[in-house]
Motif scaffolding. Structure first.
Motif, PDB file in Angstrom:
ATOM      1  N   LYS A   6       1.117  -0.994   0.104  1.00  0.00           N
ATOM      2  CA  LYS A   6      -0.135   0.112  -0.037  1.00  0.00           C
ATOM      3  C   LYS A   6       0.832   0.989  -0.445  1.00  0.00           C
ATOM      4  N   SER A  10       1.179   3.972  -3.124  1.00  0.00           N
ATOM      5  CA  SER A  10       0.455   5.580  -2.674  1.00  0.00           C
ATOM      6  C   SER A  10       1.695   6.173  -3.657  1.00  0.00           C
ATOM      7  N   PRO A  13       2.454   4.452  -7.947  1.00  0.00           N
ATOM      8  CA  PRO A  13       1.771   3.368  -8.176  1.00  0.00           C
ATOM      9  C   PRO A  13       2.164   2.501 -10.098  1.00  0.00           C
ATOM     10  N   SER A 129      -4.395  -7.546  -5.226  1.00  0.00           N
ATOM     11  CA  SER A 129      -4.439  -6.255  -6.293  1.00  0.00           C
ATOM     12  C   SER A 129      -4.937  -7.048  -7.520  1.00  0.00           C
ATOM     13  N   ASP A 152     -14.836  -2.554  -4.777  1.00  0.00           N
ATOM     14  CA  ASP A 152     -13.139  -1.770  -4.477  1.00  0.00           C
ATOM     15  C   ASP A 152     -11.807  -2.783  -4.426  1.00  0.00           C
ATOM     16  N   ASP A 154      -8.009  -2.469  -5.992  1.00  0.00           N
ATOM     17  CA  ASP A 154      -7.305  -1.720  -7.253  1.00  0.00           C
ATOM     18  C   ASP A 154      -6.499  -2.611  -8.185  1.00  0.00           C
ATOM     19  N   LEU A 156      -4.757  -2.993 -12.040  1.00  0.00           N
ATOM     20  CA  LEU A 156      -3.426  -2.514 -12.959  1.00  0.00           C
ATOM     21  C   LEU A 156      -3.633  -3.153 -13.858  1.00  0.00           C
ATOM     22  N   LYS A 175      -6.103   2.095 -10.964  1.00  0.00           N
ATOM     23  CA  LYS A 175      -5.264   2.660 -10.262  1.00  0.00           C
ATOM     24  C   LYS A 175      -4.078   2.641 -10.013  1.00  0.00           C
TER      25      LYS A 175
END
Length: 209
Positions: A6, A10, A13, A129, A152, A154, A156, A175
Motif C-alpha cells: 500500500k 501510494s 503506482p 490487487s 473496491d 486496485d 492495474l 489505480k
C-alpha cells in the motif's frame, strides 16, 4: 519495517516489469528505476536466472522496494520466490489455489484477470490487487464497464500501456499500471531504461494536475 504494498503504490503506482533482465545487469537497471521513484519491481520467471536477480534485488532494496516475481504459475515457484527474498507474486491468471497458497505465506499476490469471473475468483481467494491483462486488448472503455460490477480493489492495467494512455485508464477506474517492454526489454541500454522510466513517471504525474 519493510515498505508495504500500500505504501509503495501510494508513493508511485507503477510496477516495473523486467522481463529478460539478467543478474549481471539487474542492479544497474534497478538503480535507475528506484531513483526515478519506482517502488515495485517484478522479475518475470521466464527471465534468465530469475531467482538470482530477485535475491540480488531483495538484498539491496528489500526494505524500501517491493521485490518479487511475475509469470508465477506453480506453488513450487512461489516457494523459490520466497526463498530468494521476494515478497510479491504476480501471475498471468487467476488461480485461486495459487493465490491462497501465496497469502498463507504472507506474500502479496496480484493475479491477472480478463473477465468478471476471473476477478471475483481472485478477490474471493484473497488477492491484494488485480492485473488487467492484456490491457490494450480490453481498453479503457472495457475497464470502465467492468469496474461497475467489481468491488473496491486496485486494478492495474498491464500490456501496451503508454504515458499517453494512462489518463484514460485512470479515468476508467485503474489505480496504477504494470509497465513491460515500453519500460524495459532485453538489450536496452541503461540510458534507454532511464529515459523510459522518467517518461512514464512524468506521464503519471501529469495526470495528477
Amino acid at each position: 519495517m519493510p515498505i508495504t504494498l500500500k505504501e509503495a503504490m501510494s508513493q508511485m503506482p507503477l510496477v516495473a516489469i523486467l522481463r529478460g533482465v539478467t543478474p549481471a545487469e539487474v542492479l544497474d537497471v534497478a538503480d535507475v528505476l528506484v531513483t526515478a521513484g519506482y517502488r515495485v519491481i517484478e522479475v518475470p520467471l521466464n527471465s534468465p536466472s530469475p531467482y538470482e536477480s530477485i535475491k540480488l534485488l531483495s538484498y539491496k532494496y528489500g526494505n524500501d522496494v517491493i521485490i518479487g516475481a511475475g509469470t508465477v504459475v506453480t506453488k513450487e515457484q512461489v516457494d523459490l520466490v520466497e526463498a530468494a527474498g521476494g515478497r510479491i507474486i504476480i501471475s498471468p491468471h487467476a488461480d485461486a489455489e495459487l493465490i491462497r497458497y501465496s497469502k498463507a505465506k504472507d506474500l502479496y499476490c496480484v493475479p491477472g484477470f480478463f473477465t468478471p469471473s476471473d476477478a471475483y475468483a481472485a478477490i474471493n481467494a484473497g488477492a491484494d490487487s488485480l492485473k488487467l491483462f492484456p490491457a490494450d486488448a480490453f481498453g479503457p472503455k472495457g475497464l470502465k464497464a467492468m469496474s461497475v460490477v467489481l468491488p473496491d480493489i486496485d486494478i492495474l492495467p498491464v500490456g501496451g500501456v503508454s504515458p499517453d494512455t494512462m489518463q484514460a485508464f485512470l479515468d476508467s477506474g485503474a489505480k496504477g499500471f504494470g509497465l513491460g517492454s515500453g519500460l524495459f526489454k532485453a538489450g536496452m541500454t541503461i540510458s534507454q531504461v532511464q529515459q523510459n522510466a522518467n517518461a512514464y513517471v512524468d506521464g503519471y504525474r501529469a495526470t495528477l494536475t
